[in-house]
Design a protein around this motif. Structure first.
Motif, PDB file in Angstrom:
ATOM      1  N   ILE A 184      46.979  47.763  38.030  1.00  0.00           N
ATOM      2  CA  ILE A 184      45.845  48.638  37.728  1.00  0.00           C
ATOM      3  C   ILE A 184      45.072  48.010  36.573  1.00  0.00           C
ATOM      4  O   ILE A 184      45.627  47.790  35.488  1.00  0.00           O
ATOM      5  N   VAL A 185      43.807  47.697  36.829  1.00  0.00           N
ATOM      6  CA  VAL A 185      42.973  47.006  35.849  1.00  0.00           C
ATOM      7  C   VAL A 185      41.780  47.894  35.489  1.00  0.00           C
ATOM      8  O   VAL A 185      40.968  48.217  36.370  1.00  0.00           O
ATOM      9  N   PRO A 186      41.644  48.299  34.231  1.00  0.00           N
ATOM     10  CA  PRO A 186      40.448  49.058  33.841  1.00  0.00           C
ATOM     11  C   PRO A 186      39.189  48.230  34.103  1.00  0.00           C
ATOM     12  O   PRO A 186      39.177  47.012  33.889  1.00  0.00           O
ATOM     13  N   THR A 187      38.135  48.876  34.563  1.00  0.00           N
ATOM     14  CA  THR A 187      36.909  48.124  34.876  1.00  0.00           C
ATOM     15  C   THR A 187      36.185  47.650  33.625  1.00  0.00           C
ATOM     16  O   THR A 187      35.261  46.835  33.733  1.00  0.00           O
ATOM     17  N   ASP A 188      36.585  48.135  32.451  1.00  0.00           N
ATOM     18  CA  ASP A 188      35.981  47.641  31.210  1.00  0.00           C
ATOM     19  C   ASP A 188      36.904  46.670  30.478  1.00  0.00           C
ATOM     20  O   ASP A 188      36.717  46.405  29.281  1.00  0.00           O
ATOM     21  N   ALA A 189      37.892  46.108  31.181  1.00  0.00           N
ATOM     22  CA  ALA A 189      38.837  45.188  30.549  1.00  0.00           C
ATOM     23  C   ALA A 189      38.105  43.944  30.035  1.00  0.00           C
ATOM     24  O   ALA A 189      37.276  43.364  30.759  1.00  0.00           O
ATOM     25  N   PRO A 190      38.381  43.507  28.806  1.00  0.00           N
ATOM     26  CA  PRO A 190      37.768  42.267  28.300  1.00  0.00           C
ATOM     27  C   PRO A 190      38.113  41.084  29.197  1.00  0.00           C
ATOM     28  O   PRO A 190      39.255  40.924  29.630  1.00  0.00           O
TER      29      PRO A 190
END
Length: 383
Positions: free
Chosen positions: A185-191
């Protein structure tokens, strides 16, 4: 054998139709032309409990199965507002998180998915892999207590409207050199995550994106399920995606045929409705037959999945039949309208474009034919 729908399923169809009807075709086509998400309809369905109909009750959902989710997909499309993201956020992401996620992941994501206030889209497609999942090049490697993701994904829907994405990445290779996959699960605002719009000529509310992962760092808790077991876990969501895609196509076909039948009754040439002419009536009747056949296979596939029975063959057949039926219905509807079939006032072309897209995605018709040839007919593998 009993082919009658239950009272509960008929009530569900009616209820979803009532929620979607005030929005309908004009609303959908306007949003498709502007490339704007159908947020108001999504929230209305969520508030009524229908977006999360298949999410477990313990996390705020309706506790239903794929049969119920397919009915929601079909009826919203039949009302003129096909919701493409139901396929990826619920048929895949919510189902995979519910089945394989940790309790913490379920509590973090399933309530928001059930309410319709959050979305988790799906990222598997890559430009150089096509349908060959073993060729996925995006990697996730361990560094201490973190995962570091590098690579590129292609044709990922709705990233701009989602809080996270369910990512398929390569985390190793087996003894034969085949990719071992894992889910994250990857947040869409991940750096380090770049979201690059991918323009398409199909008129859709949902935008497409190329994603680039430049050493995106994820905590250990981002892993969904077991490391290197992603291939099996992904396929838990692929049959439901195909089934709900089929349901969406059935709904599109129903909507197009309804529009065409009204026009063929109302439009008069030479002092009689054009529907009296077999050249108009027969293509519509043929499309109606094909739509009903596709609907039956879609219902069968959803039922098999919910019963825990093998559903691969039926899922593929349903998706194939429904996409063909939707294209035929849209084409017949446009032909019935004559020149008005491509007029903006009548708003038919966006549905043909979506049906044409669903002939390709989420699995193209050629790969379905390969599957049926190999698994149903026992013919030699061709690829």
């Amino acid at each position: 054998m009993d082919f009658a729908e239950t009272d509960e399923h008929r009530d569900l169809r009616d209820a979803v139709g009532r929620v979607a009807a005030p929005y309908g075709g004009d609303y959908y086509v306007d949003h498709a032309r502007r490339g704007a998400e159908c947020t108001e309809l999504w929230h209305a369905l969520g508030d009524a409990g229908y977006v999360g109909v298949s999410v477990p009750e313990a996390y705020g959902g309706g506790g239903g199965g794929l049969v119920e989710l397919s009915l929601v997909c079909e009826e919203t499309a039949a009302a003129g507002a096909p919701m493409l993201l139901l396929l990826v956020t619920h048929a895949i992401s919510a189902a995979v998180i519910a089945e394989y996620g940790t309790e913490e992941q379920r509590k973090d994501w399933l309530p928001g998915l059930a309410s319709g206030r959050e979305k988790v889209v799906f990222a598997i497609t890559e430009p150089d892999a096509g349908s060959n999942t073993h060729k996925l090049a995006t990697t996730a490697r361990r560094e201490g207590e973190e995962w570091v993701v590098s690579g590129e994904k292609y044709y990922i829907s709705g990233v701009d409207d989602a809080e996270a994405l369910l990512l398929v990445a390569r985390t190793g290779r087996d003894d034969r050199g085949h990719a071992q996959l894992s889910l994250f699960i990857v947040p869409t605002d991940a750096p380090g995550l770049q979201k690059i719009p991918l323009p398409v000529d199909v008129l859709l509310p949902e935008k497409q994106f190329t994603l680039r992962f430049d050493d995106v760092r994820l905590p250990a808790s981002a892993l969904v399920g077991d490391e290197n077991q992603g291939f099996r876990q992904v396929f838990h969501g692929l049959n439901p995606e195909r089934i709900t895609g089929a349901a969406l196509c059935v709904g599109i076909a129903r909507y197009a045929l309804g529009r065409a039948a009204r026009y063929a009754n109302d439009r008069e040439v030479w002092d009689r409705p054009i529907g009296t002419h077999q050249g108009v009536a027969h293509p519509l009747a043929k499309a109606k037959i094909e739509t009903e056949l596709a609907a039956l296979m879609t219902q069968k596939a959803a039922w098999l999945h919910d019963q825990g029975l093998p559903a691969g063959e039926a899922s593929n057949m349903a998706k194939y039949a429904a996409a063909e039926a939707a294209i035929a219905a849209c084409d017949a509807a446009m032909q019935t309208h004559g020149g008005n079939g491509v007029a903006q006032e009548f708003g038919l072309l966006p549905y043909w474009g979506l049906a044409r897209l669903l002939r390709i995605a989420p699995v193209n018709r050629e790969m379905i034919l390969n599957y049926v040839a190999q698994h149903s007919l026992g013919l030699p593998r061709s690829y």
